[in-house]
Write a protein that holds these residues in place. Structure first.
Motif, PDB file in Angstrom:
ATOM      1  N   ILE A  53      -0.996   4.673 -11.574  1.00  0.00           N
ATOM      2  CA  ILE A  53      -1.460   3.104 -11.681  1.00  0.00           C
ATOM      3  C   ILE A  53      -3.153   3.483 -12.212  1.00  0.00           C
ATOM      4  O   ILE A  53      -3.372   2.426 -13.078  1.00  0.00           O
ATOM      5  CB  ILE A  53      -1.568   2.475 -10.519  1.00  0.00           C
ATOM      6  CG1 ILE A  53      -0.028   2.285  -9.982  1.00  0.00           C
ATOM      7  CG2 ILE A  53      -2.187   1.231 -10.277  1.00  0.00           C
ATOM      8  CD1 ILE A  53       0.320   1.777  -8.703  1.00  0.00           C
ATOM      9  N   MET A  54      -3.537   4.147 -11.735  1.00  0.00           N
ATOM     10  CA  MET A  54      -5.094   4.461 -12.042  1.00  0.00           C
ATOM     11  C   MET A  54      -5.214   4.885 -13.565  1.00  0.00           C
ATOM     12  O   MET A  54      -6.230   4.381 -14.211  1.00  0.00           O
ATOM     13  CB  MET A  54      -5.848   5.338 -11.091  1.00  0.00           C
ATOM     14  CG  MET A  54      -6.113   4.915  -9.762  1.00  0.00           C
ATOM     15  SD  MET A  54      -6.946   3.181  -9.594  1.00  0.00           S
ATOM     16  CE  MET A  54      -8.329   3.901 -10.491  1.00  0.00           C
ATOM     17  N   GLN A 109       0.743  -1.323  -0.159  1.00  0.00           N
ATOM     18  CA  GLN A 109       0.095   0.071  -0.005  1.00  0.00           C
ATOM     19  C   GLN A 109       0.850   1.124   0.042  1.00  0.00           C
ATOM     20  O   GLN A 109       0.445   2.342  -0.552  1.00  0.00           O
ATOM     21  CB  GLN A 109      -0.890   0.084   1.098  1.00  0.00           C
ATOM     22  CG  GLN A 109      -2.034  -1.069   0.987  1.00  0.00           C
ATOM     23  CD  GLN A 109      -3.021  -1.284   2.250  1.00  0.00           C
ATOM     24  OE1 GLN A 109      -2.767  -0.640   3.273  1.00  0.00           O
ATOM     25  NE2 GLN A 109      -4.076  -1.445   1.558  1.00  0.00           N
ATOM     26  N   TYR A 118      -0.686  -6.656  -8.946  1.00  0.00           N
ATOM     27  CA  TYR A 118      -1.507  -6.550  -8.031  1.00  0.00           C
ATOM     28  C   TYR A 118      -2.748  -7.752  -8.271  1.00  0.00           C
ATOM     29  O   TYR A 118      -3.805  -7.526  -8.094  1.00  0.00           O
ATOM     30  CB  TYR A 118      -2.386  -5.061  -8.149  1.00  0.00           C
ATOM     31  CG  TYR A 118      -1.601  -4.031  -7.602  1.00  0.00           C
ATOM     32  CD1 TYR A 118      -0.450  -4.028  -6.905  1.00  0.00           C
ATOM     33  CD2 TYR A 118      -1.952  -2.898  -8.011  1.00  0.00           C
ATOM     34  CE1 TYR A 118       0.207  -3.042  -6.634  1.00  0.00           C
ATOM     35  CE2 TYR A 118      -1.303  -1.596  -7.716  1.00  0.00           C
ATOM     36  CZ  TYR A 118      -0.220  -1.667  -6.625  1.00  0.00           C
ATOM     37  OH  TYR A 118       0.616  -0.702  -6.564  1.00  0.00           O
ATOM     38  N   ARG A 130       2.232   6.034  -5.985  1.00  0.00           N
ATOM     39  CA  ARG A 130       1.928   5.929  -7.488  1.00  0.00           C
ATOM     40  C   ARG A 130       0.554   5.640  -8.089  1.00  0.00           C
ATOM     41  O   ARG A 130       0.349   5.117  -9.099  1.00  0.00           O
ATOM     42  CB  ARG A 130       3.008   4.507  -8.015  1.00  0.00           C
ATOM     43  CG  ARG A 130       4.526   4.557  -7.574  1.00  0.00           C
ATOM     44  CD  ARG A 130       5.281   3.336  -8.159  1.00  0.00           C
ATOM     45  NE  ARG A 130       6.483   3.336  -7.392  1.00  0.00           N
ATOM     46  CZ  ARG A 130       7.367   2.677  -7.310  1.00  0.00           C
ATOM     47  NH1 ARG A 130       6.942   1.526  -7.990  1.00  0.00           N
ATOM     48  NH2 ARG A 130       8.608   2.721  -6.949  1.00  0.00           N
ATOM     49  N   GLN A 131      -0.197   5.960  -7.058  1.00  0.00           N
ATOM     50  CA  GLN A 131      -1.724   6.001  -7.400  1.00  0.00           C
ATOM     51  C   GLN A 131      -2.205   6.513  -8.648  1.00  0.00           C
ATOM     52  O   GLN A 131      -3.178   5.613  -9.405  1.00  0.00           O
ATOM     53  CB  GLN A 131      -2.678   6.412  -6.170  1.00  0.00           C
ATOM     54  CG  GLN A 131      -4.025   5.758  -6.394  1.00  0.00           C
ATOM     55  CD  GLN A 131      -4.752   6.514  -4.890  1.00  0.00           C
ATOM     56  OE1 GLN A 131      -4.126   6.723  -3.880  1.00  0.00           O
ATOM     57  NE2 GLN A 131      -5.945   6.317  -4.980  1.00  0.00           N
ATOM     58  N   SER A 132      -1.864   7.652  -8.868  1.00  0.00           N
ATOM     59  CA  SER A 132      -2.224   8.270 -10.156  1.00  0.00           C
ATOM     60  C   SER A 132      -1.550   7.442 -11.202  1.00  0.00           C
ATOM     61  O   SER A 132      -2.724   7.368 -12.240  1.00  0.00           O
ATOM     62  CB  SER A 132      -1.825   9.694 -10.032  1.00  0.00           C
ATOM     63  OG  SER A 132      -2.102  10.432 -11.154  1.00  0.00           O
ATOM     64  N   TRP A 165       1.577   1.689  -3.737  1.00  0.00           N
ATOM     65  CA  TRP A 165       0.271   2.081  -4.251  1.00  0.00           C
ATOM     66  C   TRP A 165      -0.039   3.704  -3.969  1.00  0.00           C
ATOM     67  O   TRP A 165      -0.285   4.477  -5.067  1.00  0.00           O
ATOM     68  CB  TRP A 165      -0.718   1.238  -3.879  1.00  0.00           C
ATOM     69  CG  TRP A 165      -2.250   1.883  -3.778  1.00  0.00           C
ATOM     70  CD1 TRP A 165      -3.042   2.143  -2.601  1.00  0.00           C
ATOM     71  CD2 TRP A 165      -3.124   2.041  -5.121  1.00  0.00           C
ATOM     72  NE1 TRP A 165      -4.092   2.611  -3.232  1.00  0.00           N
ATOM     73  CE2 TRP A 165      -4.137   2.670  -4.482  1.00  0.00           C
ATOM     74  CE3 TRP A 165      -2.841   1.954  -6.342  1.00  0.00           C
ATOM     75  CZ2 TRP A 165      -5.050   2.818  -5.490  1.00  0.00           C
ATOM     76  CZ3 TRP A 165      -3.933   2.314  -7.044  1.00  0.00           C
ATOM     77  CH2 TRP A 165      -5.070   2.509  -6.841  1.00  0.00           C
ATOM     78  N   ARG A 166       0.165   4.040  -2.890  1.00  0.00           N
ATOM     79  CA  ARG A 166      -0.183   5.555  -2.447  1.00  0.00           C
ATOM     80  C   ARG A 166       0.842   6.418  -3.006  1.00  0.00           C
ATOM     81  O   ARG A 166       0.660   7.397  -3.570  1.00  0.00           O
ATOM     82  CB  ARG A 166      -0.043   5.728  -0.993  1.00  0.00           C
ATOM     83  CG  ARG A 166      -1.135   5.247  -0.163  1.00  0.00           C
ATOM     84  CD  ARG A 166      -1.229   5.696   1.278  1.00  0.00           C
ATOM     85  NE  ARG A 166      -0.332   5.051   2.146  1.00  0.00           N
ATOM     86  CZ  ARG A 166      -0.012   4.071   2.707  1.00  0.00           C
ATOM     87  NH1 ARG A 166      -1.328   3.186   2.622  1.00  0.00           N
ATOM     88  NH2 ARG A 166       0.797   3.421   3.334  1.00  0.00           N
TER      89      ARG A 166
END
Length: 366
Positions: free
Chosen positions: A18-19, A8, A190, A14-16, A11-12
């Motif tokens: 990844i989305m 996580q 993921y 690189r969230q943008s 994920w936080r």
């Protein structure tokens, strides 16, 4: 709480991106065997220095497909080690073949070629060296052994992306080499994912056929095949993560070096690094006869540790029919009772690592 691993955090960060990747894949209209998968296969082939890469559903399936296309049949023996994840032996069983276990070296805990020489290899078709924790097997003598006995070599590289042996990367030695992208790996998806690499165009074609029901260019099964495809969402995420791979590996190397320097001299057996091999530090595992005591003291300070692997495969109920007894593979058995995995992942902070080190210092005076 200091975790053993925490996806996580990445994920936080690189969230943008990844989305954006997920949205691009979903908007493409192609979720299976599309452009993302082809791009990832090409990138992995280049990274490993191989001619072909074939994405599959998991690291386990990578091994199963490799065994199948190399002609391993029910009743054949396949040599491997007992101190590995269950999938290494499970893949052999899924082909109807028989795991043949060999003990490991006392220092590296990797397949011991001297012990291999004592094996009766009659009826054996292949050998699966497992690169453990991020350290590669001594491949030159192993390959010579395999050639002399006509054994196909399948590298189990699930823990070794980013590892090197005499300047060559893990996955560039076997007839087929197998990777896992389980979330905890050095390059993690993921979800599940796997890949095979090979230099042989014929084997690559057979792997692609196997992963897609045995189809040729038409939807007609020419051989018995499986449904084992790396989906486009995972391939897209892995493509994105590849651009960070070198930086993430540098962080692993730096964190491992801090452990090695700050824990040196304690009553703790640290990981070895033989000359000519680059460790990729998928797992930082130390050894101590007081493992449980150390684990409990670390847990009392909210530090999570792991044990890879507490029970050697030959001592598990599923493999009792193979006839191994306690004491048959003593090096692997002793190590299984002593190994303790410490937290190490690219987002792990120096402050957290210092807490782990300080706790071990308190528990293990000089």
């Amino acid at each position: 709480m200091i975790p053993l691993f925490d996806y996580q955090r990445q994920w936080r960060e690189r969230q943008s991106e990844i989305m954006d990747t997920i949205q691009r894949v979903l908007n493409s209209g192609q979720l299976i065997l599309g452009a993302e998968g082809r791009a990832f296969e090409g990138a992995m082939a280049n990274l490993i220095g191989m001619d072909h890469a074939v994405g599959v559903n998991s690291g386990t399936d990578a091994l199963v497909l490799a065994l199948r296309v190399l002609g391993v049949k029910p009743g054949d023996g396949v040599i491997t080690v007992p101190n590995t994840a269950v999938p290494t032996a499970a893949a052999i069983r899924l082909c109807g073949a028989r795991p043949v276990f060999v003990d490991v070296e006392p220092d590296t805990l990797l397949m011991d070629v001297e012990q291999l020489k004592k094996l009766n290899t009659q009826g054996c078709k292949a050998i699966i060296p497992v690169h453990l924790h991020g350290l590669m097997v001594d491949m030159d003598p192993l390959l010579a052994f395999a050639r002399a006995r006509g054994l196909a070599v399948i590298e189990d590289c699930a823990q070794a992306l980013g590892s090197f042996y005499k300047g060559r990367p893990a996955g560039s030695f076997g007839a087929i080499s197998c990777f896992s992208f389980y979330p905890t790996k050095n390059l993690g998806a993921y979800g599940d994912g796997g890949l095979c690499t090979t230099r042989d165009a014929g084997l690559a074609k057979a792997l692609r056929q196997q992963r897609m029901y045995g189809f040729d260019e038409t939807p007609i099964a020419q051989v018995d095949g499986l449904n084992s495809r790396l989906d486009e969402l995972q391939a897209g995420i892995l493509n994105l993560k590849l651009k960070y791979f070198d930086a993430d590996m540098q962080k692993r190397q730096s964190l491992a070096q801090r452990y090695l320097e700050k824990l040196d001299g304690r009553r703790l057996q640290l990981p070895t690094r033989p000359a000519g091999r680059t460790h990729s530090w998928h797992i930082f595992a130390v050894r101590s006869p007081f493992r449980q005591e150390l684990k409990e003291k670390l847990a009392a300070r909210d530090i999570i540790t792991g044990v890879h692997y507490a029970t050697p495969l030959h001592r598990m109920p599923a493999y009792q029919d193979l006839g191994y007894e306690a004491g048959d593979l003593p090096v692997a058995e002793k190590a299984a009772a002593e190994l303790l995995s410490l937290p190490l992942f690219p987002e792990f902070t120096h402050e957290e690592q210092d807490k782990v080190i300080d706790t071990l210092h308190e528990a293990l005076p000089r």
